[in-house]
Design a protein around this motif. Structure first.
Motif, PDB file in Angstrom:
ATOM      1  N   ILE A  34      72.336  43.435  16.327  1.00  0.00           N
ATOM      2  CA  ILE A  34      72.217  43.106  14.907  1.00  0.00           C
ATOM      3  C   ILE A  34      71.066  42.117  14.746  1.00  0.00           C
ATOM      4  N   GLU A  35      70.527  42.035  13.563  1.00  0.00           N
ATOM      5  CA  GLU A  35      69.418  41.129  13.268  1.00  0.00           C
ATOM      6  C   GLU A  35      69.782  40.296  12.035  1.00  0.00           C
ATOM      7  N   VAL A  36      69.442  39.054  12.115  1.00  0.00           N
ATOM      8  CA  VAL A  36      69.665  38.137  10.986  1.00  0.00           C
ATOM      9  C   VAL A  36      68.284  37.650  10.528  1.00  0.00           C
ATOM     10  N   ASP A  37      67.935  38.016   9.328  1.00  0.00           N
ATOM     11  CA  ASP A  37      66.637  37.627   8.728  1.00  0.00           C
ATOM     12  C   ASP A  37      66.826  36.266   8.057  1.00  0.00           C
ATOM     13  N   ILE A  38      66.122  35.266   8.575  1.00  0.00           N
ATOM     14  CA  ILE A  38      66.222  33.909   8.039  1.00  0.00           C
ATOM     15  C   ILE A  38      65.151  33.745   6.964  1.00  0.00           C
ATOM     16  N   ARG A  39      65.599  33.596   5.747  1.00  0.00           N
ATOM     17  CA  ARG A  39      64.663  33.452   4.617  1.00  0.00           C
ATOM     18  C   ARG A  39      64.357  31.967   4.386  1.00  0.00           C
ATOM     19  N   ASP A  40      63.097  31.713   4.102  1.00  0.00           N
ATOM     20  CA  ASP A  40      62.649  30.343   3.919  1.00  0.00           C
ATOM     21  C   ASP A  40      63.098  29.797   2.560  1.00  0.00           C
ATOM     22  N   ILE A  41      63.454  28.522   2.516  1.00  0.00           N
ATOM     23  CA  ILE A  41      63.695  27.812   1.264  1.00  0.00           C
ATOM     24  C   ILE A  41      62.666  26.682   1.171  1.00  0.00           C
ATOM     25  N   ASN A  42      62.409  26.235  -0.015  1.00  0.00           N
ATOM     26  CA  ASN A  42      61.377  25.234  -0.234  1.00  0.00           C
ATOM     27  C   ASN A  42      61.936  23.847   0.077  1.00  0.00           C
ATOM     28  N   ASP A  43      62.039  23.574   1.365  1.00  0.00           N
ATOM     29  CA  ASP A  43      62.601  22.292   1.785  1.00  0.00           C
ATOM     30  C   ASP A  43      61.545  21.377   2.382  1.00  0.00           C
ATOM     31  N   ASN A  44      60.283  21.754   2.298  1.00  0.00           N
ATOM     32  CA  ASN A  44      59.210  20.917   2.819  1.00  0.00           C
ATOM     33  C   ASN A  44      58.103  20.784   1.773  1.00  0.00           C
ATOM     34  N   SER A  45      57.579  19.589   1.663  1.00  0.00           N
ATOM     35  CA  SER A  45      56.441  19.326   0.760  1.00  0.00           C
ATOM     36  C   SER A  45      55.146  19.427   1.542  1.00  0.00           C
ATOM     37  N   PRO A  46      54.057  19.824   0.900  1.00  0.00           N
ATOM     38  CA  PRO A  46      52.762  19.803   1.587  1.00  0.00           C
ATOM     39  C   PRO A  46      52.418  18.380   2.002  1.00  0.00           C
ATOM     40  N   THR A  47      51.892  18.244   3.187  1.00  0.00           N
ATOM     41  CA  THR A  47      51.528  16.906   3.690  1.00  0.00           C
ATOM     42  C   THR A  47      50.135  16.947   4.268  1.00  0.00           C
ATOM     43  N   PHE A  48      49.470  15.785   4.174  1.00  0.00           N
ATOM     44  CA  PHE A  48      48.164  15.599   4.797  1.00  0.00           C
ATOM     45  C   PHE A  48      48.358  14.801   6.067  1.00  0.00           C
ATOM     46  N   LEU A  49      47.511  15.045   7.017  1.00  0.00           N
ATOM     47  CA  LEU A  49      47.632  14.355   8.291  1.00  0.00           C
ATOM     48  C   LEU A  49      47.422  12.853   8.092  1.00  0.00           C
ATOM     49  N   THR A  50      46.536  12.505   7.217  1.00  0.00           N
ATOM     50  CA  THR A  50      46.298  11.095   6.898  1.00  0.00           C
ATOM     51  C   THR A  50      46.435  10.904   5.401  1.00  0.00           C
ATOM     52  N   LYS A  51      46.916   9.767   5.050  1.00  0.00           N
ATOM     53  CA  LYS A  51      47.106   9.476   3.639  1.00  0.00           C
ATOM     54  C   LYS A  51      45.807   9.028   2.959  1.00  0.00           C
ATOM     55  N   GLU A  52      44.818   8.650   3.781  1.00  0.00           N
ATOM     56  CA  GLU A  52      43.528   8.207   3.221  1.00  0.00           C
ATOM     57  C   GLU A  52      42.397   8.900   3.959  1.00  0.00           C
ATOM     58  N   GLN A  53      41.421   9.390   3.193  1.00  0.00           N
ATOM     59  CA  GLN A  53      40.234  10.012   3.747  1.00  0.00           C
ATOM     60  C   GLN A  53      39.006   9.245   3.240  1.00  0.00           C
ATOM     61  N   ALA A  54      38.118   9.017   4.187  1.00  0.00           N
ATOM     62  CA  ALA A  54      36.907   8.249   3.825  1.00  0.00           C
ATOM     63  C   ALA A  54      35.675   9.118   4.011  1.00  0.00           C
ATOM     64  N   LEU A  55      34.813   9.126   3.006  1.00  0.00           N
ATOM     65  CA  LEU A  55      33.559   9.879   3.061  1.00  0.00           C
ATOM     66  C   LEU A  55      32.397   8.938   2.758  1.00  0.00           C
ATOM     67  N   LYS A  56      31.342   9.199   3.456  1.00  0.00           N
ATOM     68  CA  LYS A  56      30.098   8.455   3.189  1.00  0.00           C
ATOM     69  C   LYS A  56      29.041   9.467   2.765  1.00  0.00           C
ATOM     70  N   ILE A  57      28.500   9.301   1.591  1.00  0.00           N
ATOM     71  CA  ILE A  57      27.534  10.253   1.024  1.00  0.00           C
ATOM     72  C   ILE A  57      26.279   9.474   0.587  1.00  0.00           C
ATOM     73  N   ALA A  58      25.188   9.966   1.115  1.00  0.00           N
ATOM     74  CA  ALA A  58      23.917   9.302   0.764  1.00  0.00           C
ATOM     75  C   ALA A  58      23.591   9.558  -0.706  1.00  0.00           C
ATOM     76  N   GLU A  59      23.004   8.580  -1.250  1.00  0.00           N
ATOM     77  CA  GLU A  59      22.678   8.719  -2.668  1.00  0.00           C
ATOM     78  C   GLU A  59      21.609   9.783  -2.914  1.00  0.00           C
ATOM     79  N   SER A  60      20.933  10.078  -1.853  1.00  0.00           N
ATOM     80  CA  SER A  60      19.897  11.098  -2.012  1.00  0.00           C
ATOM     81  C   SER A  60      20.448  12.514  -1.899  1.00  0.00           C
TER      82      SER A  60
END
Length: 866
Positions: free
Chosen positions: A111-137
């Motif tokens: 027999i096979e049991v198909d496990i259906r996903d429920i929305n029990d996880n929120s999207p997450t980022f690896l880091t809560k802060e991202q830093a970018l440096k962009i030249a003005e030019s």
């Protein structure tokens, strides 16, 4: 709470379907323990009673036992919490295969049991802060890749979109890769002015498609740099590489190349892994910062990770630094580095040795963690086994019997199963499965001997052990447990159980009472050994019990007869000379062998110098001539002993009256015979009548023999036989045989008539040199049963006895004789006629026999006996 209830009712309707004979259930993840998946018994067509009787159970191939069966309702229930994200990861389908095992008879369902996903996880980022440096030019329209969000959920519950807080200089664009992943990119909408705004703060939000929607955020800090206004650019945005999982450390993978239009340090590029590269990638791969070449740093395992996607950054050395980005996709090539596994779906069941061919012993499955041909597995058994493998489905097999089993030859088998994959080179695994054979009662008990001979002394203590028989059984357990018993039979018309009894546990045989050799000499016991199997088996053996004679009988005096009193009165003339026969004491002993050898001794006498008693014959004679001075009344005490151990004895007293004028004892006896009032006259008359009867019987017997001899001589030509013909004693063609035998001092003639293989008659005449009397034995016609073997055994137990076969079986016997029985005893038994003979000293050849004289014959005839 309402939201969860709605989600529960959304997934509470469980679907099941049958695909290729398999049953499938669909359930949401995170169900509570005890939640019902479906009615397994109903779907498999089983009654509730069969769940317990046939031991229905569920085996999981996932390692953990997520499900179990409610034996009372037949429902498949959740055994523990199921986290689909941990179990199946980002796989679009999460199916748990289960094996349902039913015994008696063994059956396997999938027999096979198909496990259906429920929305029990929120999207997450690896880091809560991202830093970018962009030249003005930096010119407008440049894209800056941002960290992407991860959502363990799948399908509509997984990540769906990004949003970013409002900023005039920046906008958000989502780039969709070929593998379906979405990477957020920050787009510069217009040139930056560091003097106007040096830092930009943006909030990146990731949304999923669940209901309700879940989200995750990351803070983006953008620092505006001055000067260096060109970024390094890779030749390819995506590089691909493949490497075998068994590659050695340091193996080259790919070379990356990026260029920067700037000059000097602003154009010099160095290569690094992306800022958010996972540790698993950093520990596995390495990159040369100057050349851009990638190498293998750690160990690969296709079964753990089949591919990698690595972010590479190329930075220049300008101030501020400018960087370009590319992606490297690494495919791990599977190698046959995993041996196949053999899994016992059900433990092997014990097999009866009479089980038919094809009986299911165990259920087995095989698997291999490799892929492709490297994961294809075949199972094999050695040749000449009594078992075989019967394929079922998808690497499932049934171990069945394929031949005749015999527990007595092999009580169990260690079945070695070999699993081989199809890789190059192929890998093998061996597993030994023990199978025990259940015993069947197919062997009867066997005695150590078919017959037993037991020699038992008479007069033994009741309850003493006679013998012990032993039997063994090749079976096992109760089938080999043996009980002993005595089968009912008759001994002298009485059940044998009244003579002996048997210990049913150890086969020891005990006497019920003391045995008397003179009453019973031999008997047999039929014993049976019976096992405790069902049905029970048995075998029989015969125990021959031979009673050995003991000296337990004192000699019995025949003459003088007890009827005449314990004191014998005898007369003798005073004119008697030396050697005169006064009387003769005759005794017999009921024992046999040495125990029956009798000797006579004068214990006491009025005048010991006058009388002498013969040691062997018991004849009382004068040692010298009687004188006038001897007393007229003499008294003798004669002691009679046997030759046994201990010696048994008896005595008889003889009173002798010495009278004058007794010159003709025979005449006196004849004159006294007519007197009816005298006791001696009566005895003499009876003895004369007995002599006449015996003489007539002898005469008739010899006449019959002569007539038969004459009849036979007409056909055979002669009645007499040569000495050479005596060898044909057992020849059934002889109708008449005459044999002269010598047995120590005893001479006897045997006349055998008739066919030895049919009824016959036997006549014997015994002559003793110590007396003029003879013994004559007449044996009636007998049957043809052969008792020679039994007599040989008896003869071995009594070596001092002489045995004579009068016929092959004697139904009855008539024994007659005179006083010479004192030296020769004839035993008459229901089976054989046994002659016991005592060794007598041979007469001296130089001496004249003093008893073969007319005087002795006259004195002999005057004695009051025959």
């Amino acid at each position: 709470l309402k939201r969860w209830l709605a989600l529960w009712w959304h997934h509470s309707f469980l679907l099941w379907s049958t695909i290729d004979g398999q049953t499938r259930y669909t359930i949401p993840e995170e169900l509570k323990q005890g939640s019902v998946v479906g009615n397994l018994a109903k779907d498999l067509g089983l009654g509730l009673s069969e769940i317990f009787d046939r031991k229905l159970r569920v085996a999981s191939e996932a390692g953990k036992q997520y499900f179990s069966v409610d034996a009372g309702k037949g429902e498949l229930i959740v055994n523990e919490r199921i986290d689909r994200d941990t179990l199946c990861g980002q796989s679009a389908s999460c199916i748990l295969p289960l094996k349902v095992v039913i015994e008696n008879p063994l059956q396997l369902h999938r027999i096979e049991v198909d496990i259906r996903d429920i929305n029990d996880n929120s999207p997450t980022f690896l880091t809560k802060e991202q830093a970018l440096k962009i030249a003005e030019s930096t010119v407008a329209g440049v894209h800056f890749p941002l960290e992407r969000a991860e959502d363990p959920d799948v399908g509509s519950n997984s990540f769906k979109s990004y949003t970013i807080s409002k900023d005039d200089c920046f906008s958000l664009k989502v780039k969709e890769l070929r593998n379906g992943r979405k990477v957020p990119e920050l787009v510069l909408e217009k040139p930056l002015d560091r003097e106007r705004k040096a830092v930009h703060q943006l909030l990146l939000t990731a949304l999923d498609g669940g209901s309700p929607v879940r989200s995750g955020t990351s803070q983006i800090t953008i620092t505006v740099l001055d000067v260096n206004d060109n970024i390094p650019v890779f030749e390819k945005s995506v590089y691909k590489a493949s490497i075998g999982e068994n590659s050695a450390k340091g193996a080259f993978m790919v070379k990356l190349k990026a260029t920067d239009k700037d000059d000097g340090q602003n154009g010099e590029v160095k290569y690094t892994f992306g800022e958010h590269t996972p540790e698993s990638v950093l520990s596995t791969f390495d990159i040369d910062t100057e050349t851009g070449e990638m190498f293998l740093k750690g160990k690969l395992d296709y079964e753990t990770a089949a591919n990698f996607e690595i972010d590479i950054t190329a930075k220049d050395k300008g101030i501020p630094e400018m960087e370009g980005h590319c992606s490297v996709q690494v495919e791990v090539v599977d190698l046959n580095d995993n041996a196949p596994e053999i899994v016992l779906t059900s433990q092997p069941s014990p097999v009866r040795e009479d089980a038919p061919s094809g009986t299911v012993v165990a259920l087995i499955s095989a698997r291999d963690l490799d892929s492709g041909n490297n994961g294809k597995v075949t199972l094999q058994l050695p040749r000449d086994y009594h078992f075989s493998l019967k394929p079922s489905f998808s690497n499932n097999y049934a171990l069945v019997t394929s031949g005749v089993l015999d527990r007595e030859s092999f009580s169990g088998y260690n079945i070695e199963i070999t699993a081989t994959d199809s890789g190059s080179p192929p890998l093998t695994t061996k597993k030994t499965i023990p199978v025990s054979i259940i015993d069947v009662n197919d062997n009867s008990p066997k005695f150590t001997q078919s017959s037993y001979d037991v020699y038992l002394k008479e007069n033994g203590l009741p309850g003493s052990m006679l013998s012990s028989v032993s039997a063994s059984d090749l079976d096992f357990g109760d089938n080999a447990k043996i009980s002993y018993c005595i089968l009912d039979s008759k001994v002298q018309g009485v059940s044998v159980s009244s003579y002996v009894y048997m210990n049913s546990d150890n086969g020891s045989i005990y006497s019920m009472h003391s045995f008397d050799y003179e009453t019973l000499k031999v008997f047999q016991i039929l014993v049976q050994a019976k096992d405790h199997g069902s049905p029970s088996l048995s075998s029989n053996a015969t125990v021959h019990v031979f009673i050995l004679d003991q000296n337990d009988n004192a000699p019995a005096v025949i003459y003088p007869s007890a009827a005449l009193g314990s004191l014998s009165h005898q007369k003798m003339p005073r004119s008697s000379k030396a050697g005169h026969l006064v009387t003769k004491v005759t005794a017999v002993d009921a024992d046999s062998g040495h125990n029956a050898w009798i000797s006579y001794k004068l214990a006491e006498a009025t005048d010991a110098s006058l009388f002498n008693v013969n040691l062997y014959t018991g004849e009382v004679r004068t040692k010298r001539a009687v004188s006038e001075q001897d007393d007229s009344s003499q008294r003798l005490l004669i002691e009679i002993k046997d030759d046994g151990e201990p010696v048994q004895s008896s005595t008889v007293t003889v009173a002798i009256l010495v009278e004058d004028g007794l010159q003709e004892p025979i005449l006196d006896l004849r004159q006294k015979a007519p007197e009816p009032g005298k006791k001696s006259g009566r005895i003499t008359l009876y003895l004369i009548l007995s002599l006449a009867s015996v003489s007539m019987l002898s005469l008739v017997t010899f006449v019959m023999l002569a007539v038969k001899c004459v009849r036979n001589s007409r056909s055979s030509g002669s009645c007499c036989m040569r000495l050479d013909d005596l060898d044909d004693y057992n020849n059934p063609n002889r109708n008449l045989q005459i044999q002269l035998n010598t047995d120590g001092p005893i001479k006897y003639v045997e006349v055998l008539g008739g066919d030895m293989l049919s009824q016959s008659q036997s006549f014997r005449s015994c002559l003793s040199p110590m007396s003029e009397f003879s013994d004559f034995t007449f044996v009636k016609p007998s049957s043809t049963t052969d008792f020679k073997e039994m007599i040989n055994v008896l003869d071995a137990s009594l070596p001092d006895s002489a045995w004579t076969f009068e016929s092959q079986q004697v139904s009855s016997e008539v024994c007659t004789g005179g006083p010479s029985l004192g030296v020769r005893d004839v035993r008459c038994a229901p089976i054989v006629c046994r002659t016991v003979q005592r060794d007598l000293p041979p007469p001296q050849p130089q001496q004249r026999n003093p008893y073969n004289t007319p005087s002795w014959r006259r004195e002999r005839d005057a004695l009051p006996y025959t």
